[in-house]
Design a protein around this motif. Sequence first.
Motif, PDB file in Angstrom:
ATOM      1  N   GLN A  40       0.890  -1.154   0.000  1.00 41.48           N
ATOM      2  CA  GLN A  40       0.000   0.000   0.000  1.00 41.48           C
ATOM      3  C   GLN A  40       0.933   1.210   0.000  1.00 41.48           C
ATOM      4  O   GLN A  40       1.359   1.656   1.041  1.00 41.48           O
ATOM      5  CB  GLN A  40      -0.881  -0.002   1.254  1.00 41.48           C
ATOM      6  CG  GLN A  40      -1.647  -1.287   1.482  1.00 41.48           C
ATOM      7  CD  GLN A  40      -2.666  -1.511   0.386  1.00 41.48           C
ATOM      8  OE1 GLN A  40      -3.370  -0.588  -0.004  1.00 41.48           O
ATOM      9  NE2 GLN A  40      -2.743  -2.724  -0.123  1.00 41.48           N
ATOM     10  N   HIS A  41       1.241   1.723  -1.142  1.00 42.31           N
ATOM     11  CA  HIS A  41       2.373   2.638  -1.359  1.00 42.31           C
ATOM     12  C   HIS A  41       2.609   3.715  -0.307  1.00 42.31           C
ATOM     13  O   HIS A  41       3.611   3.673   0.379  1.00 42.31           O
ATOM     14  CB  HIS A  41       2.261   3.249  -2.749  1.00 42.31           C
ATOM     15  CG  HIS A  41       2.194   2.214  -3.815  1.00 42.31           C
ATOM     16  ND1 HIS A  41       3.256   1.389  -4.110  1.00 42.31           N
ATOM     17  CD2 HIS A  41       1.183   1.840  -4.618  1.00 42.31           C
ATOM     18  CE1 HIS A  41       2.901   0.564  -5.073  1.00 42.31           C
ATOM     19  NE2 HIS A  41       1.658   0.822  -5.402  1.00 42.31           N
ATOM     20  N   ALA A  42       1.744   4.686  -0.193  1.00 43.47           N
ATOM     21  CA  ALA A  42       2.000   5.806   0.720  1.00 43.47           C
ATOM     22  C   ALA A  42       2.077   5.322   2.167  1.00 43.47           C
ATOM     23  O   ALA A  42       2.936   5.749   2.929  1.00 43.47           O
ATOM     24  CB  ALA A  42       0.940   6.878   0.558  1.00 43.47           C
ATOM     25  N   GLU A  43       1.178   4.419   2.530  1.00 48.66           N
ATOM     26  CA  GLU A  43       1.197   3.895   3.908  1.00 48.66           C
ATOM     27  C   GLU A  43       2.488   3.118   4.165  1.00 48.66           C
ATOM     28  O   GLU A  43       3.085   3.240   5.221  1.00 48.66           O
ATOM     29  CB  GLU A  43      -0.002   2.976   4.164  1.00 48.66           C
ATOM     30  CG  GLU A  43      -1.343   3.678   4.121  1.00 48.66           C
ATOM     31  CD  GLU A  43      -2.392   2.880   3.354  1.00 48.66           C
ATOM     32  OE1 GLU A  43      -2.434   1.644   3.493  1.00 48.66           O
ATOM     33  OE2 GLU A  43      -3.164   3.512   2.616  1.00 48.66           O
ATOM     34  N   THR A  44       2.907   2.319   3.201  1.00 49.09           N
ATOM     35  CA  THR A  44       4.137   1.547   3.344  1.00 49.09           C
ATOM     36  C   THR A  44       5.332   2.483   3.474  1.00 49.09           C
ATOM     37  O   THR A  44       6.207   2.274   4.313  1.00 49.09           O
ATOM     38  CB  THR A  44       4.341   0.610   2.141  1.00 49.09           C
ATOM     39  OG1 THR A  44       3.186  -0.223   2.022  1.00 49.09           O
ATOM     40  CG2 THR A  44       5.566  -0.259   2.310  1.00 49.09           C
ATOM     41  N   ALA A  45       5.382   3.534   2.671  1.00 46.91           N
ATOM     42  CA  ALA A  45       6.485   4.495   2.739  1.00 46.91           C
ATOM     43  C   ALA A  45       6.544   5.141   4.121  1.00 46.91           C
ATOM     44  O   ALA A  45       7.616   5.303   4.699  1.00 46.91           O
ATOM     45  CB  ALA A  45       6.331   5.554   1.652  1.00 46.91           C
ATOM     46  N   LEU A  46       5.385   5.479   4.656  1.00 38.16           N
ATOM     47  CA  LEU A  46       5.333   6.080   5.991  1.00 38.16           C
ATOM     48  C   LEU A  46       5.809   5.093   7.059  1.00 38.16           C
ATOM     49  O   LEU A  46       6.534   5.470   7.979  1.00 38.16           O
ATOM     50  CB  LEU A  46       3.903   6.549   6.291  1.00 38.16           C
ATOM     51  CG  LEU A  46       3.740   7.679   7.284  1.00 38.16           C
ATOM     52  CD1 LEU A  46       4.655   8.847   6.973  1.00 38.16           C
ATOM     53  CD2 LEU A  46       2.297   8.135   7.318  1.00 38.16           C
ATOM     54  N   GLU A  47       5.424   3.829   6.919  1.00 36.62           N
ATOM     55  CA  GLU A  47       5.895   2.795   7.863  1.00 36.62           C
ATOM     56  C   GLU A  47       7.421   2.665   7.789  1.00 36.62           C
ATOM     57  O   GLU A  47       8.087   2.554   8.817  1.00 36.62           O
ATOM     58  CB  GLU A  47       5.261   1.435   7.527  1.00 36.62           C
ATOM     59  CG  GLU A  47       3.808   1.321   7.918  1.00 36.62           C
ATOM     60  CD  GLU A  47       3.142   0.079   7.316  1.00 36.62           C
ATOM     61  OE1 GLU A  47       3.861  -0.880   6.947  1.00 36.62           O
ATOM     62  OE2 GLU A  47       1.900   0.080   7.209  1.00 36.62           O
ATOM     63  N   VAL A  48       7.979   2.671   6.577  1.00 38.86           N
ATOM     64  CA  VAL A  48       9.429   2.579   6.400  1.00 38.86           C
ATOM     65  C   VAL A  48      10.097   3.801   7.020  1.00 38.86           C
ATOM     66  O   VAL A  48      11.102   3.684   7.726  1.00 38.86           O
ATOM     67  CB  VAL A  48       9.800   2.445   4.896  1.00 38.86           C
ATOM     68  CG1 VAL A  48      11.293   2.635   4.670  1.00 38.86           C
ATOM     69  CG2 VAL A  48       9.358   1.087   4.358  1.00 38.86           C
TER      70      VAL A  48
END
Length: 143
Positions: A40-48
């Motif tokens: 889930q692109h934006a959410e995944t980026a935020l998690e990273v």
Amino acid sequence: MMSKFLTNQQIASLVEAIQSAEENSTGEIRVHIDSNTEIQHAETALEVFKKLDMHKTAERNAVLFHVNFEQKYLTIIGDIGIHEKVQQQYWDHLHDFITSEFAKGNYHKALKSAILETGLELKKYFPITGENPNQLPNEITFS
């Protein structure tokens, strides 16, 4: 780790670009290459961003380039300190440049240019005024 879009030599070159970009600023830059096909692109980026402790820099001036080559996806996250200075249009401009270069297959060139350009912005707003400890590792991370 290897990426089929970047050689080990190109990855090493990006690490050098990060070191160079961070030299004249207190800012921090990270690149994360994600090869997960179910993200889930934006959410995944935020998690990273959070997992890499990028929100814990002293001046909140860390920048993450989160790339998924397989899905042709790029997210750039600038923490609140740098985002307040450069505003959304800066990130949009950088995103457009990188994705247009990616479309031509210029993965290394695009990331290296974006890292160095981000370094100039960080230097403008967050110059070194004394000690400049490296708050975050410079290596490229993968998942």
